[in-house]
Design a protein around this motif. Structure first.
Motif, PDB file in Angstrom:
ATOM      1  N   ILE A 283      17.547  -9.297   1.219  1.00 33.44           N
ATOM      2  CA  ILE A 283      18.897  -9.458   1.126  1.00 33.44           C
ATOM      3  C   ILE A 283      19.882  -9.844   2.338  1.00 33.44           C
ATOM      4  O   ILE A 283      20.806 -10.268   2.456  1.00 33.44           O
ATOM      5  N   ARG A 284      19.366  -9.177   3.332  1.00 29.83           N
ATOM      6  CA  ARG A 284      20.060  -9.875   4.669  1.00 29.83           C
ATOM      7  C   ARG A 284      20.228 -11.232   4.915  1.00 29.83           C
ATOM      8  O   ARG A 284      21.030 -11.976   5.214  1.00 29.83           O
ATOM      9  N   ALA A 285      18.824 -11.981   4.733  1.00 38.16           N
ATOM     10  CA  ALA A 285      18.644 -13.210   4.637  1.00 38.16           C
ATOM     11  C   ALA A 285      19.547 -14.045   3.658  1.00 38.16           C
ATOM     12  O   ALA A 285      20.408 -14.993   4.131  1.00 38.16           O
ATOM     13  N   PHE A 286      19.607 -13.420   2.376  1.00 41.72           N
ATOM     14  CA  PHE A 286      20.555 -14.171   1.438  1.00 41.72           C
ATOM     15  C   PHE A 286      22.026 -13.907   1.969  1.00 41.72           C
ATOM     16  O   PHE A 286      22.977 -14.597   1.514  1.00 41.72           O
ATOM     17  N   ASN A 287      22.374 -12.482   2.576  1.00 43.21           N
ATOM     18  CA  ASN A 287      23.627 -12.371   3.089  1.00 43.21           C
ATOM     19  C   ASN A 287      23.970 -13.228   4.540  1.00 43.21           C
ATOM     20  O   ASN A 287      25.090 -13.061   4.962  1.00 43.21           O
ATOM     21  N   ASN A 288      23.016 -14.159   4.832  1.00 45.90           N
ATOM     22  CA  ASN A 288      23.247 -14.668   6.364  1.00 45.90           C
ATOM     23  C   ASN A 288      23.002 -13.860   7.404  1.00 45.90           C
ATOM     24  O   ASN A 288      23.889 -14.161   8.382  1.00 45.90           O
ATOM     25  N   GLU A 289      22.632 -12.645   7.226  1.00 45.65           N
ATOM     26  CA  GLU A 289      22.544 -11.678   8.355  1.00 45.65           C
ATOM     27  C   GLU A 289      21.343 -11.674   9.196  1.00 45.65           C
ATOM     28  O   GLU A 289      20.264 -12.319   8.720  1.00 45.65           O
ATOM     29  N   GLU A 290      21.217 -11.083  10.293  1.00 45.98           N
ATOM     30  CA  GLU A 290      20.027 -10.828  11.022  1.00 45.98           C
ATOM     31  C   GLU A 290      18.922 -10.171  10.614  1.00 45.98           C
ATOM     32  O   GLU A 290      19.073  -9.227   9.747  1.00 45.98           O
ATOM     33  N   GLU A 291      17.723 -10.668  10.165  1.00 41.69           N
ATOM     34  CA  GLU A 291      16.627 -10.196   9.917  1.00 41.69           C
ATOM     35  C   GLU A 291      15.550  -9.532  10.785  1.00 41.69           C
ATOM     36  O   GLU A 291      15.264  -9.991  11.802  1.00 41.69           O
ATOM     37  N   SER A 292      15.167  -8.183  10.328  1.00 43.75           N
ATOM     38  CA  SER A 292      14.032  -7.549  10.899  1.00 43.75           C
ATOM     39  C   SER A 292      12.696  -8.340  10.868  1.00 43.75           C
ATOM     40  O   SER A 292      12.020  -8.616  11.688  1.00 43.75           O
ATOM     41  N   ILE A 293      12.591  -8.673   9.464  1.00 43.16           N
ATOM     42  CA  ILE A 293      11.393  -9.245   8.981  1.00 43.16           C
ATOM     43  C   ILE A 293      11.687 -10.291   8.247  1.00 43.16           C
ATOM     44  O   ILE A 293      12.690 -10.568   7.366  1.00 43.16           O
ATOM     45  N   VAL A 294      11.357 -11.829   8.838  1.00 40.61           N
ATOM     46  CA  VAL A 294      11.501 -12.953   8.385  1.00 40.61           C
ATOM     47  C   VAL A 294      10.847 -12.988   6.851  1.00 40.61           C
ATOM     48  O   VAL A 294       9.689 -13.125   6.753  1.00 40.61           O
ATOM     49  N   PRO A 295      11.572 -13.445   5.824  1.00 42.71           N
ATOM     50  CA  PRO A 295      10.674 -13.461   4.521  1.00 42.71           C
ATOM     51  C   PRO A 295      10.212 -14.884   4.512  1.00 42.71           C
ATOM     52  O   PRO A 295      10.536 -15.820   5.200  1.00 42.71           O
ATOM     53  N   LEU A 296       9.265 -15.075   3.346  1.00 35.35           N
ATOM     54  CA  LEU A 296       8.567 -16.294   3.115  1.00 35.35           C
ATOM     55  C   LEU A 296       8.139 -16.224   1.398  1.00 35.35           C
ATOM     56  O   LEU A 296       7.912 -15.416   1.165  1.00 35.35           O
ATOM     57  N   SER A 297       8.322 -17.609   1.033  1.00 37.50           N
ATOM     58  CA  SER A 297       8.060 -17.550  -0.406  1.00 37.50           C
ATOM     59  C   SER A 297       7.517 -19.193  -0.359  1.00 37.50           C
ATOM     60  O   SER A 297       8.437 -20.047   0.053  1.00 37.50           O
ATOM     61  N   VAL A 298       6.564 -19.464  -1.332  1.00 33.82           N
ATOM     62  CA  VAL A 298       6.055 -20.757  -1.633  1.00 33.82           C
ATOM     63  C   VAL A 298       5.453 -20.696  -2.986  1.00 33.82           C
ATOM     64  O   VAL A 298       5.149 -19.391  -3.250  1.00 33.82           O
ATOM     65  N   TRP A 299       5.316 -21.592  -3.643  1.00 32.43           N
ATOM     66  CA  TRP A 299       4.748 -21.692  -4.993  1.00 32.43           C
ATOM     67  C   TRP A 299       4.170 -23.186  -5.223  1.00 32.43           C
ATOM     68  O   TRP A 299       4.402 -23.981  -4.557  1.00 32.43           O
ATOM     69  N   HIS A 300       3.150 -23.023  -6.217  1.00 34.81           N
ATOM     70  CA  HIS A 300       2.626 -24.216  -6.966  1.00 34.81           C
ATOM     71  C   HIS A 300       2.404 -24.094  -8.374  1.00 34.81           C
ATOM     72  O   HIS A 300       2.791 -23.201  -8.833  1.00 34.81           O
ATOM     73  N   HIS A 301       2.328 -25.467  -8.751  1.00 31.43           N
ATOM     74  CA  HIS A 301       2.174 -25.635 -10.433  1.00 31.43           C
ATOM     75  C   HIS A 301       0.931 -25.188 -10.600  1.00 31.43           C
ATOM     76  O   HIS A 301      -0.091 -24.770 -10.108  1.00 31.43           O
TER      77      HIS A 301
END
Length: 345
Positions: free
Chosen positions: A9-27
């Protein structure tokens, strides 16, 4: 450490993050460009494989896959490659199988995934959908041929093509609404320039930007979060400066092909939230690298870009055979970055 959802939520709000999120996907299917219609193989594959993948890699947010539903049958059009036929196009109805099957897939995918995770449905621009429709009867050929077919048609009759794109935009709005009704948290909006020199910036400014903008406005009406994916699939190159004022909060692009690193893109896109940084080919570190290689690559990205409004991901969908443990290594590297660097908040 804080809860990863809070940091997302912090990331989506362009705020400083304590934990940096990650997501990838494949078919989940052998060829996502095959038009599913009522083929239960695609429906079942999208539903059953999504939860297995999410559980295995523990994505910080989920892009729900819709293999088989990248294109659809244009209403009242017998042959989209013929101007006289294309000129007859009309909107699809709300009970069209392209919509009803996608709603079923989304509802079942959402039901099978931890409710605490943010979930995005996948939507393509009218330009992208239409050019892929032009090769729907040949799903195994190089999709780049679709760009030539689009330019050929546009040269024959620009107004008929523009009208068709406008109708497709209306159908895509129905797709966005069904995602909202199914319960997704946001839209992953994928767009791409036509990869043919005959389609120039004037087309982008006068046609594509207008149509993309209509969909983005509709996404923003329905959702608080939207991700713009400037698609570099199969090495496609886009002029990133054309997209700077697209009004979505999160930007994702092909860092390996479009000439802007994650940190450079953060500046180009006026400090919008950025997603990506990792390549998505068989030769890139996520597929070929060791645990140390992957950690070093993510550390380099975050050293350059910082940890405010930054989500680690890939340029586009990663190869199907990307090892799940490599994705988990990448998540671990992103999640522990601040702690390992002594930046813990």
């Amino acid at each position: 450490m804080s809860n990863i959802r809070d940091d997302l939520i912090r990331a989506f709000n362009n705020e400083e993050e304590s934990i940096v999120p990650l997501s990838v996907w494949h078919h989940f299917t052998t060829n996502e460009h095959v038009q599913a219609d009522n083929n239960q193989y695609f429906v079942n594959a999208d539903i059953s494989n999504e939860s297995k993948f999410v559980e295995s890699v523990d994505s910080d947010f989920v892009k729900l896959m819709n293999d088989g539903f990248f294109t659809y049958n244009l209403n009242n059009v017998e042959n989209p490659n013929e101007i006289s036929s294309l000129n007859k196009i009309t909107e699809i109805n709300n009970d069209n199988i392209w919509l009803t099957n996608q709603k079923k897939i989304l509802e079942e995918q959402i039901k099978s995934i931890d409710s605490n995770k943010f979930k995005f449905s996948n939507v393509f621009s009218a330009i992208t959908i239409f050019k892929w429709i032009l090769i729907a009867d040949q799903p195994d050929i190089d999709v780049e041929i679709s760009n030539k077919k689009f330019a050929d048609l546009y040269e024959k009759d620009p107004q008929v093509v523009i009208h068709a794109l406008e109708v497709i935009n209306k159908d895509i709005k129905k797709q966005i609404k069904l995602g909202h009704d199914a319960g997704v948290d946001g839209i992953f909006f994928s767009t791409q320039e036509i990869q043919d020199p005959r389609i120039d910036k004037s087309f982008f400014d006068e046609v594509q930007k207008r149509l993309d903008g209509e969909l983005i406005d509709y996404i923003n009406q329905k959702f608080d979060i939207g991700i713009l994916h400037i698609c570099g699939f199969a090495g496609a190159q886009n002029h990133l400066k054309y997209f700077v004022d697209y009004d979505l909060p999160v930007f994702n692009w092909a860092t390996k092909f479009d000439g802007y690193s994650l940190s450079e893109g953060k500046k180009l896109f006026k400090n919008k939230v950025v997603l990506g940084g990792l390549g998505n080919t068989d030769e890139d570190v996520l597929v070929k690298g060791s645990k140390e290689d992957i950690q070093n690559e993510i550390d380099k990205l975050l050293d350059e870009t910082g940890t405010a409004g930054v989500i680690i991901g890939a340029d586009c969908t990663v190869p199907r055979d990307t090892p799940d443990n490599h994705i988990r290594w990448a998540s671990q590297a992103a999640h522990t970055y601040n702690q390992r660097k002594g930046h813990s908040k």
